[in-house]
Scaffold this motif. Structure first.
Motif, mmCIF file in Angstrom:
data_model
loop_
_atom_site.group_PDB
_atom_site.id
_atom_site.type_symbol
_atom_site.label_atom_id
_atom_site.label_comp_id
_atom_site.label_asym_id
_atom_site.label_seq_id
_atom_site.Cartn_x
_atom_site.Cartn_y
_atom_site.Cartn_z
ATOM 1 N N HIS A 59 17.691 -42.199 16.818
ATOM 2 C CA HIS A 59 16.282 -42.226 16.418
ATOM 3 C C HIS A 59 15.488 -41.084 17.045
ATOM 4 O O HIS A 59 14.652 -40.475 16.373
ATOM 5 N N ASP A 60 15.751 -40.782 18.315
ATOM 6 C CA ASP A 60 15.027 -39.681 18.963
ATOM 7 C C ASP A 60 15.340 -38.354 18.285
ATOM 8 O O ASP A 60 14.459 -37.514 18.117
ATOM 9 N N HIS A 61 16.592 -38.156 17.882
ATOM 10 C CA HIS A 61 16.979 -36.918 17.202
ATOM 11 C C HIS A 61 16.306 -36.819 15.830
ATOM 12 O O HIS A 61 15.811 -35.756 15.457
ATOM 13 N N ILE A 62 16.302 -37.905 15.098
ATOM 14 C CA ILE A 62 15.645 -37.917 13.787
ATOM 15 C C ILE A 62 14.160 -37.629 13.953
ATOM 16 O O ILE A 62 13.569 -36.873 13.177
ATOM 17 N N ASP A 63 13.562 -38.201 14.980
ATOM 18 C CA ASP A 63 12.144 -37.984 15.244
ATOM 19 C C ASP A 63 11.843 -36.509 15.506
ATOM 20 O O ASP A 63 10.786 -36.012 15.100
ATOM 21 N N VAL A 64 12.757 -35.804 16.153
ATOM 22 C CA VAL A 64 12.579 -34.363 16.386
ATOM 23 C C VAL A 64 12.522 -33.619 15.060
ATOM 24 O O VAL A 64 11.683 -32.743 14.858
ATOM 25 N N PHE A 65 13.410 -33.962 14.134
ATOM 26 C CA PHE A 65 13.400 -33.324 12.817
ATOM 27 C C PHE A 65 12.122 -33.651 12.054
ATOM 28 O O PHE A 65 11.553 -32.781 11.387
ATOM 29 N N LEU A 66 11.662 -34.885 12.151
ATOM 30 C CA LEU A 66 10.414 -35.270 11.482
ATOM 31 C C LEU A 66 9.231 -34.499 12.062
ATOM 32 O O LEU A 66 8.387 -34.002 11.315
ATOM 33 N N GLU A 67 9.172 -34.395 13.366
ATOM 34 C CA GLU A 67 8.070 -33.671 14.007
ATOM 35 C C GLU A 67 8.121 -32.185 13.656
ATOM 36 O O GLU A 67 7.086 -31.567 13.407
ATOM 37 N N ALA A 68 9.311 -31.619 13.616
ATOM 38 C CA ALA A 68 9.456 -30.209 13.246
ATOM 39 C C ALA A 68 8.967 -29.966 11.824
ATOM 40 O O ALA A 68 8.388 -28.921 11.528
ATOM 41 N N ALA A 69 9.172 -30.933 10.949
ATOM 42 C CA ALA A 69 8.706 -30.793 9.561
ATOM 43 C C ALA A 69 7.186 -30.874 9.492
ATOM 44 O O ALA A 69 6.563 -30.194 8.670
ATOM 45 N N ARG A 70 6.588 -31.670 10.373
ATOM 46 C CA ARG A 70 5.129 -31.805 10.402
ATOM 47 C C ARG A 70 4.468 -30.624 11.090
ATOM 48 O O ARG A 70 3.358 -30.248 10.742
ATOM 49 N N GLN A 71 5.143 -30.049 12.066
ATOM 50 C CA GLN A 71 4.581 -28.974 12.882
ATOM 51 C C GLN A 71 5.553 -27.792 12.913
ATOM 52 O O GLN A 71 6.143 -27.510 13.946
ATOM 53 N N PRO A 72 5.763 -27.109 11.800
ATOM 54 C CA PRO A 72 6.722 -26.002 11.797
ATOM 55 C C PRO A 72 6.281 -24.892 12.752
ATOM 56 O O PRO A 72 5.093 -24.592 12.861
ATOM 57 N N SER A 73 7.238 -24.323 13.440
ATOM 58 C CA SER A 73 6.945 -23.232 14.364
ATOM 59 C C SER A 73 7.204 -21.899 13.676
ATOM 60 O O SER A 73 7.737 -21.835 12.573
ATOM 61 N N GLU A 74 6.853 -20.841 14.359
ATOM 62 C CA GLU A 74 7.122 -19.513 13.814
ATOM 63 C C GLU A 74 8.615 -19.237 13.745
ATOM 64 O O GLU A 74 9.054 -18.350 13.036
ATOM 65 N N LEU A 75 9.423 -20.010 14.442
ATOM 66 C CA LEU A 75 10.876 -19.854 14.393
ATOM 67 C C LEU A 75 11.478 -20.426 13.118
ATOM 68 O O LEU A 75 12.607 -20.119 12.778
ATOM 69 N N ALA A 76 10.708 -21.228 12.398
ATOM 70 C CA ALA A 76 11.219 -21.883 11.188
ATOM 71 C C ALA A 76 11.625 -20.880 10.117
ATOM 72 O O ALA A 76 12.480 -21.191 9.287
ATOM 73 N N ASP A 77 11.046 -19.705 10.126
ATOM 74 C CA ASP A 77 11.367 -18.697 9.105
ATOM 75 C C ASP A 77 12.588 -17.862 9.450
ATOM 76 O O ASP A 77 13.050 -17.084 8.625
ATOM 77 N N LEU A 78 13.116 -18.029 10.669
ATOM 78 C CA LEU A 78 14.292 -17.263 11.066
ATOM 79 C C LEU A 78 15.553 -17.850 10.443
ATOM 80 O O LEU A 78 15.622 -19.066 10.191
ATOM 81 N N PRO A 79 16.563 -17.033 10.188
ATOM 82 C CA PRO A 79 17.820 -17.556 9.649
ATOM 83 C C PRO A 79 18.458 -18.528 10.633
ATOM 84 O O PRO A 79 18.301 -18.386 11.853
ATOM 85 N N ARG A 80 19.165 -19.518 10.135
ATOM 86 C CA ARG A 80 19.782 -20.532 10.986
ATOM 87 C C ARG A 80 21.038 -20.030 11.685
ATOM 88 O O ARG A 80 21.458 -20.569 12.670
ATOM 89 N N SER A 81 21.691 -19.043 11.101
ATOM 90 C CA SER A 81 22.892 -18.503 11.747
ATOM 91 C C SER A 81 22.832 -16.991 11.724
ATOM 92 O O SER A 81 22.178 -16.390 10.890
ATOM 93 N N ALA A 82 23.519 -16.407 12.673
ATOM 94 C CA ALA A 82 23.509 -14.938 12.772
ATOM 95 C C ALA A 82 24.591 -14.329 11.917
ATOM 96 O O ALA A 82 25.516 -14.903 11.490
#
Length: 65
Positions: free
Chosen positions: A42-65
């Protein structure tokens, strides 16, 4: 990476459920069964939910190099 070991749900599946409109742990569980077992994720899912509500400037970066 698995977010929910009990139901073998990956982070991509959780993100997909959230992108499709799930906004609570319960709604994610209804969509993909994550969090419906022991509940330790539940804590991990909550992190994903919060990230969706409050996207950071890192959200636009590619997920893998």
């Amino acid at each position: 990476m698995y977010v929910c070991i009990c139901m073998a749900v990956t982070d991509e599946e959780v993100r997909s459920c959230i992108a499709a409109g799930a906004s609570t742990i319960e709604e994610v569980g209804e969509a993909c069964e994550a969090g419906t077992g022991c509940g330790s994720c539940h804590d991990h899912i909550d992190v994903f939910l919060e990230a969706a509500r409050q996207p950071s400037e890192l959200a636009d970066l590619p997920r893998s190099a």
